[in-house]
Design a protein around this motif. Sequence first.
Motif, PDB file in Angstrom:
ATOM      1  N   GLY A 230       0.817  -1.218   0.000  1.00  0.00           N
ATOM      2  CA  GLY A 230       0.000   0.000   0.000  1.00  0.00           C
ATOM      3  C   GLY A 230       0.843   1.258   0.000  1.00  0.00           C
ATOM      4  O   GLY A 230       1.986   1.267   0.485  1.00  0.00           O
ATOM      5  N   PRO A 231       0.287   2.340  -0.511  1.00  0.00           N
ATOM      6  CA  PRO A 231       1.030   3.607  -0.557  1.00  0.00           C
ATOM      7  C   PRO A 231       1.283   4.201   0.823  1.00  0.00           C
ATOM      8  O   PRO A 231       2.257   4.939   1.018  1.00  0.00           O
ATOM      9  CB  PRO A 231       0.124   4.514  -1.392  1.00  0.00           C
ATOM     10  CG  PRO A 231      -1.255   3.947  -1.213  1.00  0.00           C
ATOM     11  CD  PRO A 231      -1.061   2.465  -1.105  1.00  0.00           C
ATOM     12  N   ASP A 232       0.438   3.905   1.777  1.00  0.00           N
ATOM     13  CA  ASP A 232       0.584   4.488   3.108  1.00  0.00           C
ATOM     14  C   ASP A 232       1.908   4.075   3.739  1.00  0.00           C
ATOM     15  O   ASP A 232       2.602   4.881   4.367  1.00  0.00           O
ATOM     16  CB  ASP A 232      -0.582   4.043   3.991  1.00  0.00           C
ATOM     17  CG  ASP A 232      -1.043   5.164   4.917  1.00  0.00           C
ATOM     18  OD1 ASP A 232      -0.637   6.321   4.705  1.00  0.00           O
ATOM     19  OD2 ASP A 232      -1.818   4.877   5.851  1.00  0.00           O
ATOM     20  N   LYS A 233       2.269   2.808   3.604  1.00  0.00           N
ATOM     21  CA  LYS A 233       3.524   2.318   4.184  1.00  0.00           C
ATOM     22  C   LYS A 233       4.718   3.035   3.567  1.00  0.00           C
ATOM     23  O   LYS A 233       5.624   3.501   4.273  1.00  0.00           O
ATOM     24  CB  LYS A 233       3.621   0.820   3.975  1.00  0.00           C
ATOM     25  CG  LYS A 233       4.948   0.211   4.395  1.00  0.00           C
ATOM     26  CD  LYS A 233       5.521  -0.632   3.262  1.00  0.00           C
ATOM     27  CE  LYS A 233       6.833  -1.272   3.676  1.00  0.00           C
ATOM     28  NZ  LYS A 233       7.477  -1.957   2.542  1.00  0.00           N
ATOM     29  N   GLN A 234       4.736   3.135   2.233  1.00  0.00           N
ATOM     30  CA  GLN A 234       5.862   3.789   1.567  1.00  0.00           C
ATOM     31  C   GLN A 234       5.999   5.250   2.010  1.00  0.00           C
ATOM     32  O   GLN A 234       7.090   5.728   2.324  1.00  0.00           O
ATOM     33  CB  GLN A 234       5.676   3.705   0.050  1.00  0.00           C
ATOM     34  CG  GLN A 234       5.777   2.298  -0.520  1.00  0.00           C
ATOM     35  CD  GLN A 234       7.175   1.718  -0.384  1.00  0.00           C
ATOM     36  OE1 GLN A 234       8.159   2.458  -0.395  1.00  0.00           O
ATOM     37  NE2 GLN A 234       7.262   0.409  -0.229  1.00  0.00           N
ATOM     38  N   ASP A 235       4.890   5.955   2.035  1.00  0.00           N
ATOM     39  CA  ASP A 235       4.913   7.373   2.384  1.00  0.00           C
ATOM     40  C   ASP A 235       5.350   7.578   3.827  1.00  0.00           C
ATOM     41  O   ASP A 235       6.215   8.408   4.127  1.00  0.00           O
ATOM     42  CB  ASP A 235       3.528   7.977   2.144  1.00  0.00           C
ATOM     43  CG  ASP A 235       3.465   9.433   2.550  1.00  0.00           C
ATOM     44  OD1 ASP A 235       4.199  10.242   1.952  1.00  0.00           O
ATOM     45  OD2 ASP A 235       2.695   9.764   3.472  1.00  0.00           O
ATOM     46  N   ARG A 236       4.772   6.813   4.747  1.00  0.00           N
ATOM     47  CA  ARG A 236       5.063   7.001   6.165  1.00  0.00           C
ATOM     48  C   ARG A 236       6.500   6.611   6.497  1.00  0.00           C
ATOM     49  O   ARG A 236       7.179   7.297   7.269  1.00  0.00           O
ATOM     50  CB  ARG A 236       4.067   6.198   7.010  1.00  0.00           C
ATOM     51  CG  ARG A 236       2.679   6.823   7.047  1.00  0.00           C
ATOM     52  CD  ARG A 236       1.651   5.906   7.688  1.00  0.00           C
ATOM     53  NE  ARG A 236       0.355   6.571   7.800  1.00  0.00           N
ATOM     54  CZ  ARG A 236      -0.048   7.253   8.859  1.00  0.00           C
ATOM     55  NH1 ARG A 236       0.741   7.366   9.921  1.00  0.00           N
ATOM     56  NH2 ARG A 236      -1.228   7.831   8.878  1.00  0.00           N
ATOM     57  N   MET A 237       6.979   5.527   5.931  1.00  0.00           N
ATOM     58  CA  MET A 237       8.353   5.103   6.215  1.00  0.00           C
ATOM     59  C   MET A 237       9.371   6.042   5.574  1.00  0.00           C
ATOM     60  O   MET A 237      10.424   6.331   6.156  1.00  0.00           O
ATOM     61  CB  MET A 237       8.566   3.662   5.745  1.00  0.00           C
ATOM     62  CG  MET A 237       7.847   2.643   6.602  1.00  0.00           C
ATOM     63  SD  MET A 237       8.359   0.952   6.252  1.00  0.00           S
ATOM     64  CE  MET A 237       7.416   0.069   7.492  1.00  0.00           C
ATOM     65  N   SER A 238       9.050   6.561   4.389  1.00  0.00           N
ATOM     66  CA  SER A 238       9.961   7.516   3.745  1.00  0.00           C
ATOM     67  C   SER A 238      10.073   8.788   4.565  1.00  0.00           C
ATOM     68  O   SER A 238      11.171   9.339   4.741  1.00  0.00           O
ATOM     69  CB  SER A 238       9.469   7.838   2.327  1.00  0.00           C
ATOM     70  OG  SER A 238       9.533   6.687   1.503  1.00  0.00           O
ATOM     71  N   ARG A 239       8.927   9.269   5.081  1.00  0.00           N
ATOM     72  CA  ARG A 239       8.959  10.473   5.915  1.00  0.00           C
ATOM     73  C   ARG A 239       9.724  10.232   7.215  1.00  0.00           C
ATOM     74  O   ARG A 239      10.457  11.094   7.695  1.00  0.00           O
ATOM     75  CB  ARG A 239       7.532  10.952   6.204  1.00  0.00           C
ATOM     76  CG  ARG A 239       6.889  11.663   5.008  1.00  0.00           C
ATOM     77  CD  ARG A 239       5.575  12.336   5.357  1.00  0.00           C
ATOM     78  NE  ARG A 239       4.472  11.384   5.413  1.00  0.00           N
ATOM     79  CZ  ARG A 239       3.735  11.136   6.485  1.00  0.00           C
ATOM     80  NH1 ARG A 239       3.988  11.750   7.628  1.00  0.00           N
ATOM     81  NH2 ARG A 239       2.743  10.281   6.425  1.00  0.00           N
ATOM     82  N   PHE A 240       9.554   9.037   7.780  1.00  0.00           N
ATOM     83  CA  PHE A 240      10.281   8.700   9.010  1.00  0.00           C
ATOM     84  C   PHE A 240      11.786   8.686   8.752  1.00  0.00           C
ATOM     85  O   PHE A 240      12.566   9.239   9.535  1.00  0.00           O
ATOM     86  CB  PHE A 240       9.820   7.332   9.518  1.00  0.00           C
ATOM     87  CG  PHE A 240      10.575   6.850  10.728  1.00  0.00           C
ATOM     88  CD1 PHE A 240      10.197   7.237  12.000  1.00  0.00           C
ATOM     89  CD2 PHE A 240      11.675   6.017  10.589  1.00  0.00           C
ATOM     90  CE1 PHE A 240      10.902   6.810  13.119  1.00  0.00           C
ATOM     91  CE2 PHE A 240      12.386   5.578  11.698  1.00  0.00           C
ATOM     92  CZ  PHE A 240      11.998   5.980  12.961  1.00  0.00           C
ATOM     93  N   LEU A 241      12.205   8.056   7.669  1.00  0.00           N
ATOM     94  CA  LEU A 241      13.636   7.975   7.369  1.00  0.00           C
ATOM     95  C   LEU A 241      14.220   9.347   7.048  1.00  0.00           C
ATOM     96  O   LEU A 241      15.342   9.662   7.455  1.00  0.00           O
ATOM     97  CB  LEU A 241      13.865   7.010   6.206  1.00  0.00           C
ATOM     98  CG  LEU A 241      13.598   5.531   6.530  1.00  0.00           C
ATOM     99  CD1 LEU A 241      13.650   4.689   5.264  1.00  0.00           C
ATOM    100  CD2 LEU A 241      14.591   5.013   7.566  1.00  0.00           C
ATOM    101  N   ALA A 242      13.450  10.178   6.325  1.00  0.00           N
ATOM    102  CA  ALA A 242      13.933  11.522   6.010  1.00  0.00           C
ATOM    103  C   ALA A 242      14.105  12.338   7.280  1.00  0.00           C
ATOM    104  O   ALA A 242      15.092  13.071   7.441  1.00  0.00           O
ATOM    105  CB  ALA A 242      12.959  12.212   5.053  1.00  0.00           C
ATOM    106  N   LYS A 243      13.170  12.225   8.191  1.00  0.00           N
ATOM    107  CA  LYS A 243      13.258  12.956   9.450  1.00  0.00           C
ATOM    108  C   LYS A 243      14.451  12.468  10.264  1.00  0.00           C
ATOM    109  O   LYS A 243      15.178  13.258  10.872  1.00  0.00           O
ATOM    110  CB  LYS A 243      11.961  12.770  10.240  1.00  0.00           C
ATOM    111  CG  LYS A 243      11.908  13.540  11.547  1.00  0.00           C
ATOM    112  CD  LYS A 243      10.566  13.344  12.244  1.00  0.00           C
ATOM    113  CE  LYS A 243      10.515  14.092  13.563  1.00  0.00           C
ATOM    114  NZ  LYS A 243       9.199  13.894  14.261  1.00  0.00           N
ATOM    115  N   SER A 244      14.676  11.137  10.288  1.00  0.00           N
ATOM    116  CA  SER A 244      15.801  10.577  11.030  1.00  0.00           C
ATOM    117  C   SER A 244      17.130  11.048  10.453  1.00  0.00           C
ATOM    118  O   SER A 244      18.075  11.354  11.192  1.00  0.00           O
ATOM    119  CB  SER A 244      15.729   9.041  11.011  1.00  0.00           C
ATOM    120  OG  SER A 244      14.553   8.590  11.646  1.00  0.00           O
ATOM    121  N   THR A 245      17.179  11.128   9.114  1.00  0.00           N
ATOM    122  CA  THR A 245      18.415  11.561   8.472  1.00  0.00           C
ATOM    123  C   THR A 245      18.710  13.013   8.806  1.00  0.00           C
ATOM    124  O   THR A 245      19.837  13.393   9.111  1.00  0.00           O
ATOM    125  CB  THR A 245      18.311  11.375   6.950  1.00  0.00           C
ATOM    126  OG1 THR A 245      18.084   9.995   6.670  1.00  0.00           O
ATOM    127  CG2 THR A 245      19.589  11.823   6.256  1.00  0.00           C
TER     128      THR A 245
END
Length: 250
Positions: A230-245
């Motif tokens: 699903g798109p929700d997983k991709q979007d949420r995990m990408s935002r999490f990783l970007a914030k962590s970076t």
Amino acid sequence: MSDFETLDVEERADRVVVTLRRPEARNAINAKMIGELHQVCELLERRPRLLLLTGHGGVFAGGADIAELRERGRDEALQGINSRLFERVRRLPMPSVAAVDGWALGGGAELAYACDLRIAGPDAVFGNPEPVLGILAAAGACWRLPELVGESVAKQVLLAGRRLDAQASLACGLVLDVVSAGQLLEAAHALLDRMARSSAAALRLTKLVVDHPGAHPVADDLAQAVLFEGPDKQDRMSRFLAKSTRGSTT
């Protein structure tokens, strides 16, 4: 949603707030209320949202309508008038929360048990006095309450007539928190806000797996497979990783 006689219903974008309102009868659950709650369930099945259930006037629900119960016979018992509704509430696609202050007795307690989560005010009291009236708690309490609080406490309530006040309900895990009466709805909405920040698809599938009797690892795998695509997983995990970076470079 404005034509109900026994309910106040407020629709929001991510939730529906339902207030049981029969002040002349301590919000006792009668046939009219059952029918109107079925309409709310239909609404939430068509357009899944979170549900908040509460009661008007410092009472959740003082029980089922005894005058109506007295007139019911074998055929009505076999129809499961209350139990079918409460099971429908239990199986709603999105989580439900009961905000309980004052009495939640008999059918009122069973309606609260059917919700996924419960939060209590200081005067909340749960109980199932049905045997005193010559009947049993047949709308889910006999099997749902042991799942919620364990067999020993359930038997104390169902057989010995023990009533669980707010602190006892918290101690046995029936409610997740006890807050002041003035903050009860605010706390319930804060809980809903926290859930609303999660992926709706993830909440729905988690609830489906948790509620399924005898859940199997295959159910976990299938639900996860749906979410992984699903798109929700991709979007949420990408935002999490970007914030962590960003956090690691500051």
